[in-house]
Design a protein around this motif. Structure first.
Motif, PDB file in Angstrom:
ATOM      1  N   TRP A  85       0.844  -1.189   0.000  1.00 44.70           N
ATOM      2  CA  TRP A  85       0.000   0.000   0.000  1.00 44.70           C
ATOM      3  C   TRP A  85       0.885   1.247   0.000  1.00 44.70           C
ATOM      4  N   PRO A  86       0.706   2.148  -0.951  1.00 37.42           N
ATOM      5  CA  PRO A  86       1.473   3.392  -0.947  1.00 37.42           C
ATOM      6  C   PRO A  86       0.900   4.428   0.029  1.00 37.42           C
ATOM      7  N   SER A  87      -0.342   4.211   0.454  1.00 31.68           N
ATOM      8  CA  SER A  87      -0.974   5.109   1.427  1.00 31.68           C
ATOM      9  C   SER A  87      -1.996   4.305   2.223  1.00 31.68           C
ATOM     10  N   LEU A  88      -2.340   4.819   3.392  1.00 30.17           N
ATOM     11  CA  LEU A  88      -3.325   4.131   4.215  1.00 30.17           C
ATOM     12  C   LEU A  88      -4.726   4.305   3.636  1.00 30.17           C
ATOM     13  N   LEU A  89      -5.070   5.534   3.303  1.00 26.03           N
ATOM     14  CA  LEU A  89      -6.367   5.823   2.683  1.00 26.03           C
ATOM     15  C   LEU A  89      -6.138   6.111   1.208  1.00 26.03           C
ATOM     16  N   GLU A  90      -7.212   6.025   0.413  1.00 30.07           N
ATOM     17  CA  GLU A  90      -7.067   6.262  -1.024  1.00 30.07           C
ATOM     18  C   GLU A  90      -6.392   7.589  -1.340  1.00 30.07           C
ATOM     19  N   ASN A  91      -6.733   8.630  -0.625  1.00 25.21           N
ATOM     20  CA  ASN A  91      -6.198   9.950  -0.943  1.00 25.21           C
ATOM     21  C   ASN A  91      -5.523  10.635   0.229  1.00 25.21           C
ATOM     22  N   ASP A  92      -5.056   9.856   1.204  1.00 28.63           N
ATOM     23  CA  ASP A  92      -4.463  10.482   2.379  1.00 28.63           C
ATOM     24  C   ASP A  92      -3.483   9.543   3.074  1.00 28.63           C
ATOM     25  N   TYR A  93      -2.564  10.132   3.798  1.00 32.99           N
ATOM     26  CA  TYR A  93      -1.558   9.440   4.594  1.00 32.99           C
ATOM     27  C   TYR A  93      -0.640   8.570   3.737  1.00 32.99           C
ATOM     28  N   ALA A 125       2.838   7.336   2.091  1.00 31.49           N
ATOM     29  CA  ALA A 125       4.236   7.210   2.505  1.00 31.49           C
ATOM     30  C   ALA A 125       5.070   8.072   1.564  1.00 31.49           C
ATOM     31  N   ASP A 126       6.084   8.745   2.117  1.00 34.42           N
ATOM     32  CA  ASP A 126       6.962   9.504   1.220  1.00 34.42           C
ATOM     33  C   ASP A 126       7.741   8.499   0.368  1.00 34.42           C
ATOM     34  N   PRO A 127       8.332   8.928  -0.747  1.00 31.83           N
ATOM     35  CA  PRO A 127       8.974   7.985  -1.674  1.00 31.83           C
ATOM     36  C   PRO A 127      10.013   7.076  -1.013  1.00 31.83           C
ATOM     37  N   TRP A 128      10.836   7.606  -0.097  1.00 31.33           N
ATOM     38  CA  TRP A 128      11.848   6.772   0.551  1.00 31.33           C
ATOM     39  C   TRP A 128      11.192   5.699   1.406  1.00 31.33           C
ATOM     40  N   VAL A 129      10.185   6.086   2.204  1.00 27.57           N
ATOM     41  CA  VAL A 129       9.491   5.125   3.051  1.00 27.57           C
ATOM     42  C   VAL A 129       8.779   4.079   2.196  1.00 27.57           C
ATOM     43  N   GLN A 130       8.145   4.509   1.112  1.00 34.62           N
ATOM     44  CA  GLN A 130       7.468   3.573   0.208  1.00 34.62           C
ATOM     45  C   GLN A 130       8.464   2.557  -0.350  1.00 34.62           C
ATOM     46  N   ASP A 131       9.637   3.026  -0.746  1.00 31.70           N
ATOM     47  CA  ASP A 131      10.689   2.140  -1.261  1.00 31.70           C
ATOM     48  C   ASP A 131      11.087   1.123  -0.185  1.00 31.70           C
ATOM     49  N   GLN A 132      11.281   1.575   1.049  1.00 29.70           N
ATOM     50  CA  GLN A 132      11.668   0.674   2.134  1.00 29.70           C
ATOM     51  C   GLN A 132      10.558  -0.327   2.447  1.00 29.70           C
ATOM     52  N   MET A 133       9.301   0.111   2.404  1.00 31.89           N
ATOM     53  CA  MET A 133       8.178  -0.808   2.626  1.00 31.89           C
ATOM     54  C   MET A 133       8.179  -1.904   1.560  1.00 31.89           C
ATOM     55  N   GLN A 134       8.345  -1.502   0.299  1.00 31.57           N
ATOM     56  CA  GLN A 134       8.324  -2.479  -0.795  1.00 31.57           C
ATOM     57  C   GLN A 134       9.472  -3.468  -0.665  1.00 31.57           C
ATOM     58  N   ARG A 135      10.662  -2.982  -0.322  1.00 34.14           N
ATOM     59  CA  ARG A 135      11.809  -3.886  -0.117  1.00 34.14           C
ATOM     60  C   ARG A 135      11.506  -4.895   0.984  1.00 34.14           C
ATOM     61  N   LYS A 136      10.949  -4.414   2.089  1.00 31.12           N
ATOM     62  CA  LYS A 136      10.655  -5.294   3.217  1.00 31.12           C
ATOM     63  C   LYS A 136       9.640  -6.366   2.827  1.00 31.12           C
ATOM     64  N   LEU A 137       8.583  -5.978   2.126  1.00 29.75           N
ATOM     65  CA  LEU A 137       7.579  -6.953   1.719  1.00 29.75           C
ATOM     66  C   LEU A 137       8.150  -7.975   0.742  1.00 29.75           C
ATOM     67  N   THR A 138       9.038  -7.520  -0.143  1.00 28.95           N
ATOM     68  CA  THR A 138       9.674  -8.442  -1.082  1.00 28.95           C
ATOM     69  C   THR A 138      10.564  -9.436  -0.331  1.00 28.95           C
ATOM     70  N   LEU A 139      11.344  -8.962   0.628  1.00 32.06           N
ATOM     71  CA  LEU A 139      12.168  -9.863   1.429  1.00 32.06           C
ATOM     72  C   LEU A 139      11.313 -10.829   2.240  1.00 32.06           C
ATOM     73  N   GLU A 140      10.203 -10.341   2.758  1.00 30.08           N
ATOM     74  CA  GLU A 140       9.289 -11.211   3.508  1.00 30.08           C
ATOM     75  C   GLU A 140       8.761 -12.323   2.599  1.00 30.08           C
ATOM     76  N   ARG A 141       8.429 -11.969   1.355  1.00 30.82           N
ATOM     77  CA  ARG A 141       7.956 -12.974   0.396  1.00 30.82           C
ATOM     78  C   ARG A 141       9.043 -14.000   0.116  1.00 30.82           C
TER      79      ARG A 141
END
Length: 174
Positions: free
Chosen positions: A100-108, A110-126
């Motif tokens: 998820w790039p944000s919690l709500l459709e149009n709010d909250y 993640a900034d690009p760096w945080v989004q990148d880190q979230m995606q990396r973490k989920l990929t490693l988890e997979r």
């Protein structure tokens, strides 16, 4: 027994004016600090498949359409130590490409760096889950003693193509 991947690798929180949210492959967590002494009867929390509403002592804290769908009857909220509300939502789509790039459709968002880190973490988890489910480690005293933890990717670094969950290895022979 080995700790779940998200406990070993840490979380990647996305800060908001009311607290933070973070995610794993399966769940979205929301943490909202509240005034010390808050009681459960002071909290109103409605969790639906695509909508959330949270108010404390009559004051709206969070409301809107979730970024993606969740399993309605598996969403929970708790009041911890009378000063923190923790909400856990179970994702309907539970693959690494569903970061998820944000919690709500149009709010909250993640900034690009945080989004990148979230995606990396989920990929490693997979990768961790796939490796654990495919690995056949011969029994030995050490493996039996440690609960056969399999591979540990929690400290791994990932580079290259990890967007949308990284490469698909599901067609490889076991």
């Amino acid at each position: 027994m080995s700790a779940p991947f998200e406990e070993r690798s840490g979380v990647v929180p996305c800060g908001t004016p009311w607290g933070c949210w973070y995610q794993t492959l399966e769940e979205v967590f929301i943490e909202v600090p509240v005034p010390l002494g808050t009681r459960a009867k002071d909290v109103r929390c409605a969790l639906h498949s695509r909508h959330i509403a949270l108010s404390v002592r009559g004051r709206e804290v969070l409301q809107g359409k979730l970024f993606d769908s969740t399993v309605t009857d598996e969403g929970t909220w708790t009041l911890e130590d009378r000063n923190l509300i923790r909400i856990v939502l179970m994702k309907t789509n539970r693959d690494a490409g569903n970061c998820w790039p944000s919690l709500l459709e149009n709010d909250y968002a993640a900034d690009p760096w945080v989004q990148d880190q979230m995606q990396r973490k989920l990929t490693l988890e997979r990768f961790q889950r796939e490796a654990s489910s495919r690995t056949r480690i011969p029994p030995c005293i050490l493996c039996l003693h440690m609960g056969n933890p399999g591979f540990d990717f929690s400290g791994a670094e990932i580079s290259g193509n990890y967007s949308k969950g990284g490469p698909d290895f599901s067609s490889l022979e076991k």
